[in-house]
Enzyme design. Structure first.
Site, PDB file in Angstrom:
ATOM      1  N   TYR A 294      44.221  38.948  27.249  1.00  0.00           N
ATOM      2  CA  TYR A 294      43.945  39.077  28.677  1.00  0.00           C
ATOM      3  C   TYR A 294      45.230  39.512  29.381  1.00  0.00           C
ATOM      4  CZ  TYR A 294      41.772  38.405  33.155  1.00  0.00           C
ATOM      5  OH  TYR A 294      41.287  38.626  34.422  1.00  0.00           O
TER       6      TYR A 294
ATOM      7  N   LYS B 237      37.670  38.378  30.321  1.00  0.00           N
ATOM      8  CA  LYS B 237      37.304  37.136  31.010  1.00  0.00           C
ATOM      9  C   LYS B 237      36.380  36.293  30.144  1.00  0.00           C
ATOM     10  CE  LYS B 237      39.118  37.290  35.250  1.00  0.00           C
ATOM     11  NZ  LYS B 237      39.957  36.257  35.850  1.00  0.00           N
TER      12      LYS B 237
ATOM     13  N   GLU C 153      33.761  40.332  39.189  1.00  0.00           N
ATOM     14  CA  GLU C 153      35.182  40.441  38.879  1.00  0.00           C
ATOM     15  C   GLU C 153      35.756  41.779  39.331  1.00  0.00           C
ATOM     16  OE1 GLU C 153      38.843  39.308  37.559  1.00  0.00           O
ATOM     17  OE2 GLU C 153      37.052  38.055  37.481  1.00  0.00           O
TER      18      GLU C 153
ATOM     19  N   THR D 172      41.469  41.054  49.303  1.00  0.00           N
ATOM     20  CA  THR D 172      40.405  40.183  48.802  1.00  0.00           C
ATOM     21  C   THR D 172      40.956  38.840  48.334  1.00  0.00           C
ATOM     22  OG1 THR D 172      39.118  42.103  48.107  1.00  0.00           O
ATOM     23  CG2 THR D 172      38.538  39.996  47.123  1.00  0.00           C
ATOM     24  N   ALA D 173      41.960  38.877  47.469  1.00  0.00           N
ATOM     25  CA  ALA D 173      42.515  37.640  46.936  1.00  0.00           C
ATOM     26  C   ALA D 173      43.208  36.831  48.035  1.00  0.00           C
ATOM     27  CB  ALA D 173      43.493  37.946  45.807  1.00  0.00           C
TER      28      ALA D 173
ATOM     29  N   ASN E  58      43.718  32.191  37.021  1.00  0.00           N
ATOM     30  CA  ASN E  58      42.354  31.811  37.355  1.00  0.00           C
ATOM     31  C   ASN E  58      41.615  31.179  36.187  1.00  0.00           C
ATOM     32  OD1 ASN E  58      43.080  33.064  39.700  1.00  0.00           O
ATOM     33  ND2 ASN E  58      41.235  34.305  39.884  1.00  0.00           N
TER      34      ASN E  58
END
Length: 557
Positions: free
Chosen positions: A107, A180, A251, A310-311, A465
Site C-alpha cells: 500500500y 485497501k 475511495e 476533501t480530506a 487510515n
C-alpha cells in the site's frame, strides 16, 4: 480399446486437465505445493506439481526469502502481487507474518508509483470490476463476472480522480481499491473471497495518460454532471441488487464529488468515504491521544486545517462534531476553526468556496491585516492554533519559522503533517520535534522512524487510515449494520485514541501499525456494539464480541 471407449477416456482426461488447470489458476482455490497427495488424486492434480508436499509455513519461508532478494520499492511489490494473483491464502499468511514491513510495500507509499505505472506493468486485473461510463448498460453483467459467483460483502470503489496526493490517474487508480482491500484482510481478517475492487472509468483529465499509447482506460476528458452521477447511481443500485448485504467503501474520489456522493447515499445504505470520514476519524483519534498525553481539554483547542480539500474538510467536520459531543454550542464551536488553502486563510468572500468550507470560514472584520494572511507563519501568529493538520500535499509547507511561531503560543502543539506519499509531506517528524524543542505531539501520514532528541526517544504515530477503516469495516460487517452514522465512527475514534500510554516519555499519539491486528478486533467490537446500541444491527446480532470473532477469516489451508 474401441473408439468409443477411447473417446470417453480422452474426454475424462481432458476434463481432469481442465479441472487441474482451473484450480491451479484460481487464487482462491490454489494451494500450490501444499496440496496433499490425496487432494491431488481427487482433484486431478497428480503429476501437475513436484512430489514434495509443503506446509504453508515452508511456502511462506520460500516466498519471504525471494521477496528479500528483490530490489526495494516497486520490484518488491510486483513480486508480492505475483503471489497475490496465484495464491491468496499464502499471500495473506506472509503479509500477516510481516505486516509492518509489507504494508508500505503493498500500500502507501509504494502503491503511488505502482498506480502511475499500472498500465505499463499490467499483468492481471487482480479480480477487479471495471465499469465504463461509455458502456453503462453492462454494469450488472460486469459486477457478476468479476465476482465469479462469490458472495461479495465489501466493495472498495474509486473513480481515480484524487489518488493519494498524486491526483488524477484514471483507470490506473484501481490499484488503490486492490490495496485497501489487502489491508482490510491482513489487518482485520475480512475474507478475501468476499471482497471486490471496483473501478469507475469516467475518463481522465491527466493528459499524460491520454497521450500514453499503453494507457488502459478511456482516453477522453472526465465526464461530469448528470452523466457522471447516473453512472454512480447505476453502480450503487446494481451492487446492492446483486450483493444485498454489501458495504461500499468510496475511495479517492475528487473533491467536488466525494461529499455529494456520501451525503446522497449514507442515509439509505451502509457506505463509507475514506477521504471524507476515514482521515477525519484517524486524526480525531490522534488528537484525543495527544490530549491524553498533554492532559488538556478538547474544547480548549484551536484548530488550523492546512489544505481545505476533501480530506481537510473531513477532518474539520469530525473535530467540530466532537466539540458538539462535548457539549459546546454549535456557533461557539465554529469559532475554534480556521481553514488555510491555496488562497491563504479562507474568508466568507473568498472566491470559489466549496459547500463544505463555507460553515468554517472567517470574516475579514476579525483581522487588521487580511492582505498578509496568505502566509502560513502570519496566519499562525494571528490565530494561535494549538492543533495544525496538513493535508495540502505541499512539501515543506510547515517551515521552521512557522512551527516555532506556533510553539511560542502553545504549550504542547499538536502537529500532524499527513500528506502522502513521502515526497509531499509538509514537514518531517524529526524537524517538528527539533523546532519545538521536543514539545510537539506529532503524527505523519507516512511511516516515520522514532526521533532521538535530548535523550528522549519520540515515537511518531502514523495517521494511517488503516488504523480506522479496517476495524470499522469488520465491525460493520459483523453487526450487519444497516447504516454507518457518526455514532459508529465516533466509537472507532475513541477506542483508538484511548490506546496510547500517556505516561511513557515520547509516547506516540496513535498506536503503532505493528499492533494493528490486535486492536482492530477491539475496534470492530466497539463499532458492532455501537450498531447494536443504536438499533442498526441485524436482528440476529446481539453479542458484539462473538459476532466479530465469528466474522474473522484466517489465512490457513
Amino acid at each position: 480399446m474401441t473408439s468409443k471407449k477411447y473417446e470417453k477416456a480422452n474426454r475424462r482426461l481432458l476434463q481432469q486437465v481442465s479441472n487441474a488447470y482451473s484450480i491451479l489458476n484460481d487464487p482462491f482455490q490454489n494451494k500450490g505445493t501444499a496440496f496433499t497427495k490425496r487432494e491431488r488424486e481427487v482433484l486431478g492434480l497428480t503429476g501437475t506439481l513436484p512430489s514434495k508436499v509443503q506446509t504453508i509455513e515452508e511456502q511462506a519461508a520460500r516466498v519471504y526469502e525471494q521477496y528479500e532478494q528483490r530490489p526495494e520499492g516497486i520490484q518488491k511489490r510486483k513480486f508480492l502481487m505475483e503471489i497475490f494473483n496465484t495464491n491468496r491464502t499464502l499471500f495473506f499468511y506472509v503479509m500477516t507474518q510481516h505486516l509492518v514491513e509489507l504494508m508500505p510495500v503493498v500500500y502507501d507509499p509504494v502503491i503511488a508509483p505502482a498506480i502511475e505505472k499500472y498500465s505499463e506493468i499490467f499483468m492481471k486485473p487482480q479480480g477487479a470490476a471495471f465499469l465504463s461510463v461509455d458502456d453503462p448498460d453492462t454494469i450488472e453483467e460486469s459486477l457478476k463476472n468479476a465476482a465469479g459467483g462469490r458472495k461479495i460483502k465489501l466493495i472498495v470503489v474509486t473513480d481515480g480522480e484524487g489518488i493519494l496526493g498524486i491526483g488524477d490517474w484514471g483507470a490506473n487508480g484501481v490499484n488503490i481499491s486492490v490495496g485497501k482491500l489487502m489491508v482490510y484482510t491482513a489487518a482485520a481478517g475480512i475474507d478475501p473471497r468476499e471482497v471486490l475492487p471496483v473501478s469507475l472509468d469516467v475518463g481522465t483529465n491527466n493528459q499524460t495518460l491520454i497521450d500514453d499509447p499503453l494507457y488502459l482506460g478511456n482516453k477522453h476528458a472526465r465526464v461530469q454532471g448528470d452523466k457522471y452521477y447516473d453512472l454512480v447511481d447505476k453502480f450503487v443500485k446494481a451492487a446492492r441488487k446483486i450483493f444485498p448485504d454489501v458495504f461500499i467503501h468510496f475511495e479517492d474520489f475528487g473533491r467536488d464529488n466525494a461529499t455529494k456522493i456520501l451525503n446522497k447515499y449514507r442515509e439509505d445504505i451502509p457506505i463509507f468515504n475514506d477521504d471524507v470520514q476515514g482521515t477525519g476519524i484517524v486524526c480525531l483519534s490522534g488528537v484525543l491521544g495527544a490530549l491524553n498525553i498533554s492532559k488538556q481539554k478538547f474544547t480548549d483547542q484551536i484548530f488550523l486545517t492546512f489544505g481545505a480539500g476533501t480530506a481537510g474538510m473531513g477532518i474539520a467536520n469530525m473535530m467540530y462534531r466532537e466539540m458538539l459531543v462535548e457539549g459546546m454550542d454549535p456557533e461557539e464551536a465554529k469559532k475554534h476553526f480556521y481553514l488555510v488553502d491555496k488562497q491563504g486563510l479562507l474568508f466568507s468572500d473568498t472566491p470559489g468556496l466549496t459547500p463544505e468550507q463555507k460553515p468554517f470560514v472567517r470574516e475579514r472584520s476579525e483581522f487588521d491585516n487580511t492582505d498578509e494572511l496568505t502566509n502560513l507563519e502570519v496566519v499562525i501568529k494571528a490565530v494561535h492554533p494549538t492543533v495544525m493538520i496538513g493535508t495540502s500535499t505541499k512539501p515543506g509547507a510547515f517551515t521552521e519559522a512557522a512551527i516555532k511561531e506556533m510553539a511560542a503560543h502553545a504549550e504542547r502543539p499538536i502537529i500532524f503533517s499527513i500528506s502522502n506519499p513521502t515526497k509531499l509531506i509538509e514537514a518531517k517528524a524529526e524537524d517538528l520535534i527539533k523546532w519545538t524543542d521536543g514539545k510537539a505531539l506529532v503524527a505523519t501520514g507516512v511511516p516515520s522512524d522514532p526521533v532521538e532528541y535530548k535523550g528522549v526517544t519520540y515515537n511518531i504515530g502514523q495517521a494511517n487510515n488503516a488504523l480506522i477503516y479496517s476495524g470499522l469495516g469488520l465491525g460493520i460487517l459483523a453487526s450487519k449494520a444497516k447504516l454507518v452514522p457518526d455514532e459508529l465512527l465516533s466509537a472507532a475514534a475513541h477506542l483508538l485514541g484511548g490506546i496510547v500510554d500517556p505516561e511513557e516519555p515520547g509516547a506516540a499519539v496513535l498506536p503503532p501499525v505493528a499492533k494493528l491486528q490486535s486492536f482492530t478486533a477491539t475496534e470492530a467490537e466497539a463499532v458492532a456494539q455501537a450498531a447494536i446500541d443504536n438499533g442498526l444491527a441485524g436482528e440476529d446480532v446481539t453479542d458484539a464480541k462473538s459476532a466479530t470473532e465469528n466474522m474473522k477469516w484466517l489465512p490457513k489451508y
